[in-house]
Design an enzyme around this catalytic site. Structure first.
Site, PDB file in Angstrom:
ATOM      1  N   TYR A   1      -4.490   1.988  -4.897  1.00  0.00           N
ATOM      2  CA  TYR A   1      -4.768   0.692  -5.532  1.00  0.00           C
ATOM      3  C   TYR A   1      -5.997   0.019  -4.932  1.00  0.00           C
ATOM      4  O   TYR A   1      -6.911  -0.400  -5.653  1.00  0.00           O
ATOM      5  CB  TYR A   1      -3.560  -0.249  -5.403  1.00  0.00           C
ATOM      6  CG  TYR A   1      -3.936  -1.678  -5.678  1.00  0.00           C
ATOM      7  CD1 TYR A   1      -4.123  -2.130  -6.986  1.00  0.00           C
ATOM      8  CD2 TYR A   1      -4.182  -2.576  -4.640  1.00  0.00           C
ATOM      9  CE1 TYR A   1      -4.520  -3.424  -7.237  1.00  0.00           C
ATOM     10  CE2 TYR A   1      -4.573  -3.873  -4.878  1.00  0.00           C
ATOM     11  CZ  TYR A   1      -4.741  -4.295  -6.184  1.00  0.00           C
ATOM     12  OH  TYR A   1      -5.153  -5.577  -6.436  1.00  0.00           O
TER      13      TYR A   1
ATOM     14  N   GLU B   1      -8.502  -7.838  -0.615  1.00  0.00           N
ATOM     15  CA  GLU B   1      -7.428  -6.984  -1.114  1.00  0.00           C
ATOM     16  C   GLU B   1      -6.381  -6.706  -0.041  1.00  0.00           C
ATOM     17  O   GLU B   1      -5.182  -6.678  -0.328  1.00  0.00           O
ATOM     18  CB  GLU B   1      -7.994  -5.659  -1.647  1.00  0.00           C
ATOM     19  CG  GLU B   1      -8.814  -5.797  -2.920  1.00  0.00           C
ATOM     20  CD  GLU B   1      -8.001  -6.284  -4.108  1.00  0.00           C
ATOM     21  OE1 GLU B   1      -6.755  -6.132  -4.078  1.00  0.00           O
ATOM     22  OE2 GLU B   1      -8.582  -6.823  -5.055  1.00  0.00           O
TER      23      GLU B   1
ATOM     24  N   ASP C   1      -1.013  -2.384  -9.839  1.00  0.00           N
ATOM     25  CA  ASP C   1      -0.216  -3.141  -8.874  1.00  0.00           C
ATOM     26  C   ASP C   1       1.004  -3.725  -9.578  1.00  0.00           C
ATOM     27  O   ASP C   1       1.307  -3.369 -10.722  1.00  0.00           O
ATOM     28  CB  ASP C   1      -1.060  -4.224  -8.198  1.00  0.00           C
ATOM     29  CG  ASP C   1      -1.461  -5.349  -9.154  1.00  0.00           C
ATOM     30  OD1 ASP C   1      -1.260  -5.205 -10.381  1.00  0.00           O
ATOM     31  OD2 ASP C   1      -1.967  -6.377  -8.681  1.00  0.00           O
TER      32      ASP C   1
END
Length: 350
Positions: free
Chosen positions: A121, A38, A139
């Site tokens: 997020y 991520e 996102d």
């Protein structure tokens, strides 16, 4: 706002029957690996990120190995990805997890969110993918899908917009399988509801999509702010003496902190070879007739979030060594081990 239940049902059906998107971290349950993937994917395209992910996990397979590695080695693995604050945050969080949490990655959403460099997020992604906790990711892909399907015209980069999208994302989330749902909506935004040339003709959500009905697909989602970039001009002098080169580590709180660079002349406009020779700095740094210019590169440019860097590389050969603070003589072999900003690394690879 109608069709919420239908949206989730159609999306999950598409994911089960049609979603063929493959990524090495997809379906991953190890929080450390999810975290690394991520962070790499922030401001990075998936195809570019994959090779970095493989290399990173191979060298640092767990949080302890990352925490114990040298900063130089970690930055070298990050070289070319840009946004190096991400890398510094990874290092800080890995050390915190190792020393303060006994090497165990946190499980609670709030504890994940408290790690340096992790926002809402990323915390939601880790919590849902690794621990199946009901946190919705929001996102760029999610903004786009929701804005188009529900016809939302509130700018995504405003407080009102962020709040509205966050609430809607939570309402749509499949609470039983949050990780599956989150991955599905991100994949859908990446391969069907794309920013440019979306596949509306093959979209299973088309029949209820407000943007499609109102012919607003290309105008949504809306953004209020436009980024204004500062112009900077860098002239790098690659000064060679007896097959060694002058290099320093950037330590000030500026772009590329912690990375290495050649001798830098930061000016208000791009220098030419003639201007470099005429500048007083040439006498001060290189000793007047102590050098000859052997090569001048073409112009290079790199856009950062708030800056555009334009510059050239001047190769010079020195007759005598320099007395210049902060810079050290480095061999060619040592250069290959140092992490450079993408601006320099790209030139060296060319």
């Amino acid at each position: 706002m109608k069709n919420k239940k239908l949206f989730t049902e159609i999306l999950l059906s598409w994911n089960l029957n049609e979603n063929k998107r493959e990524m090495p971290w997809k379906g991953e349950k190890v929080p450390y690996k999810i975290w690394i993937s991520e962070i790499i994917l922030q401001q990075t395209r998936v195809q570019q990120g994959i090779k970095y992910y493989y290399r990173f996990i191979k060298s640092f397979p767990d949080v302890k190995s990352l925490a114990n590695a040298t900063e130089q080695k970690i930055f070298k693995h990050w070289e070319g990805l840009g946004y190096y604050s991400r890398c510094r945050n990874i290092i800080a969080s890995a050390k915190f997890i190792t020393t303060k949490l006994n090497g165990k990655f946190p499980e609670k959403y709030e504890d994940i969110l408290a790690l340096k460099g992790i926002g809402i997020y990323t915390a939601s992604a880790i919590a849902s993918f690794a621990y199946n906790q009901p946190y919705a990711v929001v996102d760029g892909n999610v903004f786009r899908v929701l804005s188009r399907f529900f016809g939302i015209e509130v700018p995504v980069d405003t407080s009102e917009g962020k709040k509205k999208y966050s609430i809607l994302a939570k309402e749509l989330l499949d609470k039983k399988n949050p990780g599956v749902y989150n991955q599905a909506i991100m994949d859908f935004g990446a391969i069907v509801c794309k920013p440019l040339r979306p596949l509306c003709g093959a979209c299973p959500l088309q029949i209820k999509c407000i943007a499609f009905k109102k012919m607003k697909v290309n105008s949504l989602p809306l953004k209020k702010k436009s980024i204004k970039r500062k112009e900077r001009f860098f002239s790098y002098v690659i000064a060679e003496y007896n097959n060694t080169f002058y290099v320093r580590k950037r330590t000030t709180k500026d772009i590329w902190q912690g990375l290495y660079e050649f001798i830098l002349i930061d000016t208000k406009q791009l220098l030419t070879e003639t201007q470099l020779l005429r500048m007083k700095i040439s006498d001060q740094l290189f000793g007047g007739d102590n050098f000859i210019i052997t090569k001048v590169s073409k112009t290079f440019s790199q856009k950062l979030t708030h800056q555009t860097i334009t510059g050239k590389f001047f190769h010079i050969r020195l007759a005598n060594p320099l007395e210049i603070d902060a810079y050290s003589l480095i061999s060619r072999e040592q250069l290959e081990l140092l992490p450079f900003p993408k601006f320099i690394a790209s030139y060296l690879k060319d």
